[in-house]
Design a protein around this motif. Structure first.
Motif, PDB file in Angstrom:
ATOM      1  N   UNK A   1     -18.263 -22.094  37.942  1.00  0.00           N
ATOM      2  CA  UNK A   1     -18.348 -20.635  37.925  1.00  0.00           C
ATOM      3  C   UNK A   1     -18.827 -20.072  39.261  1.00  0.00           C
ATOM      4  N   UNK A   2     -19.734 -20.749  39.936  1.00  0.00           N
ATOM      5  CA  UNK A   2     -20.298 -20.240  41.191  1.00  0.00           C
ATOM      6  C   UNK A   2     -19.400 -20.456  42.401  1.00  0.00           C
ATOM      7  N   UNK A   3     -18.332 -21.196  42.248  1.00  0.00           N
ATOM      8  CA  UNK A   3     -17.432 -21.430  43.372  1.00  0.00           C
ATOM      9  C   UNK A   3     -16.621 -20.183  43.672  1.00  0.00           C
ATOM     10  N   UNK A   4     -16.337 -19.960  44.955  1.00  0.00           N
ATOM     11  CA  UNK A   4     -15.568 -18.790  45.371  1.00  0.00           C
ATOM     12  C   UNK A   4     -14.124 -18.852  44.883  1.00  0.00           C
ATOM     13  N   UNK A   5     -13.538 -20.028  44.862  1.00  0.00           N
ATOM     14  CA  UNK A   5     -12.132 -20.157  44.485  1.00  0.00           C
ATOM     15  C   UNK A   5     -11.917 -20.315  42.984  1.00  0.00           C
ATOM     16  N   UNK A   6     -12.977 -20.339  42.197  1.00  0.00           N
ATOM     17  CA  UNK A   6     -12.824 -20.521  40.756  1.00  0.00           C
ATOM     18  C   UNK A   6     -12.116 -19.342  40.100  1.00  0.00           C
ATOM     19  N   UNK A   7     -12.460 -18.120  40.510  1.00  0.00           N
ATOM     20  CA  UNK A   7     -11.821 -16.933  39.914  1.00  0.00           C
ATOM     21  C   UNK A   7     -10.325 -16.929  40.210  1.00  0.00           C
ATOM     22  N   UNK A   8      -9.947 -17.315  41.433  1.00  0.00           N
ATOM     23  CA  UNK A   8      -8.529 -17.384  41.776  1.00  0.00           C
ATOM     24  C   UNK A   8      -7.822 -18.425  40.909  1.00  0.00           C
ATOM     25  N   UNK A   9      -8.465 -19.582  40.747  1.00  0.00           N
ATOM     26  CA  UNK A   9      -7.895 -20.654  39.931  1.00  0.00           C
ATOM     27  C   UNK A   9      -7.750 -20.210  38.486  1.00  0.00           C
TER      28      UNK A   9
END
Length: 74
Positions: free
Chosen positions: A58-66
């Motif tokens: 959840x805290x990763x920047x690219x997670x929302x894009x994924x």
């Protein structure tokens, strides 16, 4: 002394409320400790990927894009 006809008998008979996508899902552990289900593991993983946030990502920047790209594919 324990009461006869305790609430444990009632708990075994009642079915838990489940998500409609998992209606009929049954899971048991056999005498060897192996998990036995009536659903394919791929179907279970697909459901979990769709409905459960991965707390480690959840805290990763690219997670929302994924996550958004996976939602668009369906």
């Amino acid at each position: 002394m324990a009461k006869k006809g305790s609430t444990n008998d009632k708990r075994k008979q009642e079915k838990p409320k489940v998500n409609p996508d998992l209606e009929g899902f049954d899971i048991r552990i056999d005498s060897f400790g192996e998990i036995q289900t009536n659903y394919n593991i791929d179907k279970i993983n697909e459901f979990l990927n769709k409905n459960v946030e991965d707390k480690k990502l959840v805290d990763r920047d690219d997670y929302k894009k994924y996550k958004n790209s996976k939602d668009e594919e369906e």
